[in-house]
Design a protein around this motif. Structure first.
Motif, short mmCIF file in Angstrom:
data_model
loop_
_atom_site.label_atom_id
_atom_site.label_comp_id
_atom_site.label_asym_id
_atom_site.label_seq_id
_atom_site.Cartn_x
_atom_site.Cartn_y
_atom_site.Cartn_z
N GLY A 137 4.55 30.17 -23.59
CA GLY A 137 3.16 30.34 -23.11
C GLY A 137 3.30 31.15 -21.81
O GLY A 137 2.41 31.88 -21.48
N PHE A 138 4.39 30.96 -20.93
CA PHE A 138 4.34 31.74 -19.76
C PHE A 138 4.95 33.04 -19.95
O PHE A 138 4.30 33.96 -19.19
CB PHE A 138 5.39 31.13 -18.69
CG PHE A 138 5.37 31.52 -17.33
CD1 PHE A 138 4.50 31.61 -16.42
CD2 PHE A 138 6.51 32.53 -17.10
CE1 PHE A 138 4.56 32.02 -15.06
CE2 PHE A 138 6.67 32.94 -15.95
CZ PHE A 138 5.47 32.79 -15.07
N MET A 139 5.78 33.25 -20.72
CA MET A 139 6.30 34.47 -20.96
C MET A 139 5.55 35.72 -21.40
O MET A 139 5.44 36.76 -21.19
CB MET A 139 7.80 34.38 -21.89
CG MET A 139 8.99 33.71 -21.22
SD MET A 139 10.27 33.34 -22.11
CE MET A 139 10.94 34.74 -22.30
N THR A 140 4.63 35.11 -22.50
CA THR A 140 3.62 35.88 -23.21
C THR A 140 2.37 36.15 -22.40
O THR A 140 1.54 37.11 -22.25
CB THR A 140 3.37 35.62 -24.53
OG1 THR A 140 2.80 34.41 -24.73
CG2 THR A 140 4.50 36.08 -25.50
N GLY A 141 2.01 35.07 -21.56
CA GLY A 141 1.00 35.16 -20.41
C GLY A 141 1.35 36.18 -19.63
O GLY A 141 0.21 36.83 -19.28
N ILE A 142 2.43 36.41 -18.95
CA ILE A 142 2.51 37.39 -17.81
C ILE A 142 2.83 38.87 -18.57
O ILE A 142 2.66 39.80 -18.14
CB ILE A 142 3.93 37.38 -16.97
CG1 ILE A 142 5.12 36.98 -17.69
CG2 ILE A 142 3.59 35.90 -16.16
CD1 ILE A 142 6.25 36.95 -16.78
N TYR A 143 3.52 38.74 -19.93
CA TYR A 143 3.40 39.96 -20.82
C TYR A 143 2.14 40.37 -21.20
O TYR A 143 1.97 41.79 -21.13
CB TYR A 143 4.30 39.55 -22.04
CG TYR A 143 4.91 40.54 -22.98
CD1 TYR A 143 5.73 41.46 -22.64
CD2 TYR A 143 4.50 40.87 -24.47
CE1 TYR A 143 6.32 42.43 -23.23
CE2 TYR A 143 5.11 41.37 -25.07
CZ TYR A 143 5.73 42.49 -24.66
OH TYR A 143 6.52 43.57 -25.58
N THR A 144 1.28 39.83 -21.32
CA THR A 144 -0.21 40.16 -21.87
C THR A 144 -1.25 40.27 -20.47
O THR A 144 -0.53 40.57 -19.51
CB THR A 144 -0.73 39.42 -22.89
OG1 THR A 144 -0.77 38.07 -22.57
CG2 THR A 144 0.10 39.47 -24.30
N ASP A 145 -2.20 39.82 -20.57
CA ASP A 145 -3.18 39.98 -19.69
C ASP A 145 -3.59 38.62 -18.98
O ASP A 145 -4.99 38.66 -18.28
CB ASP A 145 -4.46 40.91 -20.22
CG ASP A 145 -5.06 40.14 -21.48
OD1 ASP A 145 -4.77 39.32 -21.96
OD2 ASP A 145 -6.17 40.94 -21.82
#
Length: 456
Positions: free
Chosen positions: A69-77
């Motif tokens: 959740g956090f890792m792809t949250g900052i990875y995307t927009d």
């Protein structure tokens, strides 16, 4: 008491044997006395509880900083990161990840370590004459669900990956990569067996163990990845029609552990302990200690959206305002009402909407999105002119529903071929960022995993 002390010792051994992950597990220096663990249902359930705790604390569905959740949250927009330049997740935010990144290795290592433990558990539970058939079926079904869950996220994030269901360390150390499609088919086999072994009802009133419907939802996710929309429709229809679940009228109820839309949740390891999500996002510092919701997502919320009002916390000082995910509110030592809701009924509604849209029944799909909008205090979507416009609505509404939750945004954009839209917001975004690099140390240990993912 002596039996449980022995059990704890055995699983400490298991933890350290598997700590180099499935792909590079060496011969154990001591043999694991599995007969101690599997002599009765109580100790076997304790062993299964170890698999759940590993999943909660150290996997993709961990609600903290090193979960998807956090890792792809900052990875995307989704999220604006405030991590320092030296933090290993800073590369995710700036889309400059290297194969040597320790966070990438952590995702890989923790997943395969748990898969190895799951494989040991399943091997020892099958044809076990010491435990009743009913208990045996339930525990194997839950373990199959957990294995499929880990492999699902691994292939979503890394693409083609090594796949193993045995504890043969010599074989595992030299595995080739298995295609995404084949991994999902293998998972399908596990989940279809789990549907036979599990019951519709839960073995705990708090829904902390998966039942048939949790397996159906994970199966539906996989059918969506394979574009098998008729199968998606079949699985999620049965979930929505089940009397076990209800789409409630108030968003503020959704993250209460007793919410009737919960399909599967993970409880903290200690009574009154806050969820990882609450610890991560409920910051009072300026700027926040981890991340805030990005301007991109905030501008999409209508003023009357109850999710904006009830799920987002505003913190301000005289010069700045930050918007924080506030789905989980309880502080450590005071949490009596919140568990981490990994699966909930709203996902079934969105998957069914997506299935209808891709099958050409746009109006039916929009109607399921409208049910979520109405629950959120919003008016219905009216005229939709095309499939592309319907998908735009789907992605926007799902982004507002599932922000900061278990990588939904990344997965949805990827499945609908929209990831490259991030180039408008993320200047370093490249088309090959649809997967992460395989950890460099794994390629060195097992050359059969080559070639590295494109672009890395």
């Amino acid at each position: 008491m002596k039996k449980y002390t022995l059990l704890f010792a055995v699983f400490l051994q298991l933890l350290f044997v598997g700590c180099e992950e499935l792909i590079e597990v060496d011969l154990p220096t001591t043999q694991i006395n599995t007969s101690i663990v599997y002599t009765d249902a109580a100790t076997a359930k304790a062993a299964l509880a170890h698999l759940y705790s590993s999943t909660r604390d150290d996997s993709f569905v961990n609600g903290g900083m090193y979960g998807i959740g956090f890792m792809t949250g900052i990875y995307t927009d989704e999220l604006t990161s405030y991590l320092g330049d030296s933090h290993n997740l800073n590369a995710f935010y700036h889309n400059q990840i290297l194969a040597t990144n320790s966070a990438v290795s952590k995702l890989w290592d923790s997943s395969y370590k748990t898969i190895y433990a799951i494989n040991i558990f399943i091997e020892n539970m099958r044809n076990n004459s010491a435990i009743s058939k009913e208990d045996q079926n339930t525990m194997i079904g839950e373990a199959l669900f957990l294995r499929a869950l880990h492999y699902y996220y691994l292939t979503i994030v890394f693409g083609d990956i090594p796949y193993a269901t045995t504890t043969d360390y010599a074989l595992n150390k030299s595995l080739n990569r298995t295609s995404i499609t084949q991994v999902l088919r293998n998972n399908q086999h596990d989940l279809e067996e789990a549907l036979i072994l599990l019951k519709e009802t839960y073995r705990n009133q708090e829904y902390i163990y998966p039942n048939q419907y949790a397996a159906k939802l994970l199966l539906a996710r996989q059918f969506a990845e394979m574009k098998e929309w008729d199968h998606v429709q079949q699985e999620v229809n049965s979930i929505i029609q089940s009397p076990l679940y209800t789409l409630r009228n108030e968003p503020q109820e959704v993250f209460n552990k007793s919410y009737k839309g919960v399909i599967w949740q993970l409880n903290p390891d200690v009574s009154l302990k806050s969820t990882f999500e609450a610890d991560l996002y409920n910051s009072t510092s300026f700027p926040p200690s981890s991340a805030s919701l990005s301007p991109h997502i905030m501008e999409k919320f209508e003023a009357t959206d109850l999710r904006k009002i009830q799920w987002i916390k505003t913190v301000s000082n005289p010069t700045s305002t930050y918007y924080l995910p506030f789905k989980y509110k309880n502080k450590n030592g005071e949490n009596t009402t919140e568990y981490s809701n990994v699966m909930r009924i709203e996902e079934a509604y969105f998957l069914l909407a997506e299935a209808y849209i891709h099958q050409g029944n746009i109006n039916a799909g929009i109607e399921f999105i409208n049910q979520i909008r109405e629950r959120s205090g919003l008016s219905k979507i009216n005229t939709i002119r095309s499939k592309e416009e319907a998908i735009d609505w789907l992605l926007e509404e799902k982004e507002k529903e599932f922000f900061s939750e278990f990588g939904h945004r990344f997965i949805d954009l990827k499945r609908n071929n929209r990831l490259n839209q991030l180039q408008l917001i993320k200047p370093n975004w490249k088309s090959f960022h649809n997967v992460l690099p395989l950890p460099q140390k794994e390629l060195l240990l097992n050359p059969n995993l080559n070639p590295q993912n494109e672009g890395y």
